[in-house]
Design a protein around this motif. Sequence first.
Motif, PDB file in Angstrom:
ATOM      1  N   SER A 245      17.308  18.726-114.691  1.00 32.99           N
ATOM      2  CA  SER A 245      17.192  19.728-115.753  1.00 32.99           C
ATOM      3  C   SER A 245      15.914  19.533-116.552  1.00 32.99           C
ATOM      4  CB  SER A 245      18.416  19.698-116.674  1.00 32.99           C
ATOM      5  OG  SER A 245      18.502  18.467-117.371  1.00 32.99           O
ATOM      6  N   GLY A 246      15.485  18.286-116.715  1.00 35.29           N
ATOM      7  CA  GLY A 246      14.215  18.038-117.411  1.00 35.29           C
ATOM      8  C   GLY A 246      13.034  18.603-116.654  1.00 35.29           C
ATOM      9  N   ILE A 247      13.019  18.394-115.351  1.00 33.46           N
ATOM     10  CA  ILE A 247      11.934  18.919-114.520  1.00 33.46           C
ATOM     11  C   ILE A 247      11.960  20.450-114.529  1.00 33.46           C
ATOM     12  CG2 ILE A 247      11.083  19.107-112.147  1.00 33.46           C
ATOM     13  CD1 ILE A 247      12.139  16.161-111.800  1.00 33.46           C
ATOM     14  N   ALA A 248      13.127  21.035-114.346  1.00 34.64           N
ATOM     15  CA  ALA A 248      13.235  22.493-114.322  1.00 34.64           C
ATOM     16  C   ALA A 248      12.857  23.110-115.664  1.00 34.64           C
ATOM     17  CB  ALA A 248      14.652  22.905-113.932  1.00 34.64           C
ATOM     18  N   THR A 249      13.285  22.484-116.751  1.00 33.31           N
ATOM     19  CA  THR A 249      12.951  22.998-118.087  1.00 33.31           C
ATOM     20  C   THR A 249      11.455  22.900-118.344  1.00 33.31           C
ATOM     21  OG1 THR A 249      15.144  22.359-118.905  1.00 33.31           O
ATOM     22  CG2 THR A 249      13.460  22.798-120.559  1.00 33.31           C
ATOM     23  N   ALA A 250      10.857  21.787-117.956  1.00 32.93           N
ATOM     24  CA  ALA A 250       9.409  21.609-118.154  1.00 32.93           C
ATOM     25  C   ALA A 250       8.622  22.635-117.339  1.00 32.93           C
ATOM     26  CB  ALA A 250       8.984  20.198-117.774  1.00 32.93           C
ATOM     27  N   ARG A 251       9.064  22.895-116.127  1.00 32.32           N
ATOM     28  CA  ARG A 251       8.364  23.880-115.282  1.00 32.32           C
ATOM     29  C   ARG A 251       8.507  25.291-115.849  1.00 32.32           C
ATOM     30  NH1 ARG A 251       6.778  23.054-109.775  1.00 32.32           N
ATOM     31  NH2 ARG A 251       7.170  25.282-109.705  1.00 32.32           N
ATOM     32  N   THR A 252       9.654  25.574-116.451  1.00 28.10           N
ATOM     33  CA  THR A 252       9.906  26.913-116.978  1.00 28.10           C
ATOM     34  C   THR A 252       9.214  27.149-118.311  1.00 28.10           C
ATOM     35  OG1 THR A 252      12.054  26.969-115.878  1.00 28.10           O
ATOM     36  CG2 THR A 252      11.725  28.518-117.685  1.00 28.10           C
ATOM     37  N   THR A 253       9.305  26.185-119.209  1.00 30.62           N
ATOM     38  CA  THR A 253       8.805  26.401-120.571  1.00 30.62           C
ATOM     39  C   THR A 253       7.489  25.700-120.851  1.00 30.62           C
ATOM     40  OG1 THR A 253       9.953  24.472-121.497  1.00 30.62           O
ATOM     41  CG2 THR A 253      11.169  26.559-121.434  1.00 30.62           C
ATOM     42  N   GLY A 254       7.155  24.698-120.045  1.00 31.13           N
ATOM     43  CA  GLY A 254       6.033  23.835-120.392  1.00 31.13           C
ATOM     44  C   GLY A 254       6.501  22.842-121.451  1.00 31.13           C
ATOM     45  N   LEU A 255       5.612  21.981-121.865  1.00 32.26           N
ATOM     46  CA  LEU A 255       5.987  20.972-122.863  1.00 32.26           C
ATOM     47  C   LEU A 255       5.767  21.526-124.270  1.00 32.26           C
ATOM     48  CD1 LEU A 255       4.585  17.778-121.116  1.00 32.26           C
ATOM     49  CD2 LEU A 255       6.925  18.642-121.139  1.00 32.26           C
ATOM     50  N   VAL A 256       6.572  22.526-124.610  1.00 37.61           N
ATOM     51  CA  VAL A 256       6.503  23.173-125.911  1.00 37.61           C
ATOM     52  C   VAL A 256       7.220  22.323-126.951  1.00 37.61           C
ATOM     53  CG1 VAL A 256       6.301  25.487-124.936  1.00 37.61           C
ATOM     54  CG2 VAL A 256       8.570  24.557-125.418  1.00 37.61           C
ATOM     55  N   GLU A 257       7.035  22.694-128.210  1.00 38.93           N
ATOM     56  CA  GLU A 257       7.638  21.933-129.311  1.00 38.93           C
ATOM     57  C   GLU A 257       9.161  21.882-129.212  1.00 38.93           C
ATOM     58  OE1 GLU A 257       7.938  22.401-134.112  1.00 38.93           O
ATOM     59  OE2 GLU A 257       5.996  22.812-133.167  1.00 38.93           O
TER      60      GLU A 257
END
Length: 75
Positions: A24-36
């Motif tokens: 989920s961390g990888i998928a979230t990072a790919r989807t949103t980028g490292l946003v705040e």
Amino acid sequence: MIPKRFEFVVFGLVLSGLMSFLVSGIATARTTGLVESFPGLWIGAWLTSWLVAFPAVLVVAPIARRLVHRLIRQD
């Protein structure tokens, strides 16, 4: 300590928790980028995926064990 008879369930809980956390961390990072808001988005995605992953591991693990047993040569 937890009784031995619950070993399979505890193993499934730990395995599904760790794997869903990473995926989920990888998928979230790919989807949103490292946003705040990334940490909150990641935790939300992780908890949702863990709710699916835990029962799935309990069902799929015995099937995977049987499949692996058939693929491995018995010496």
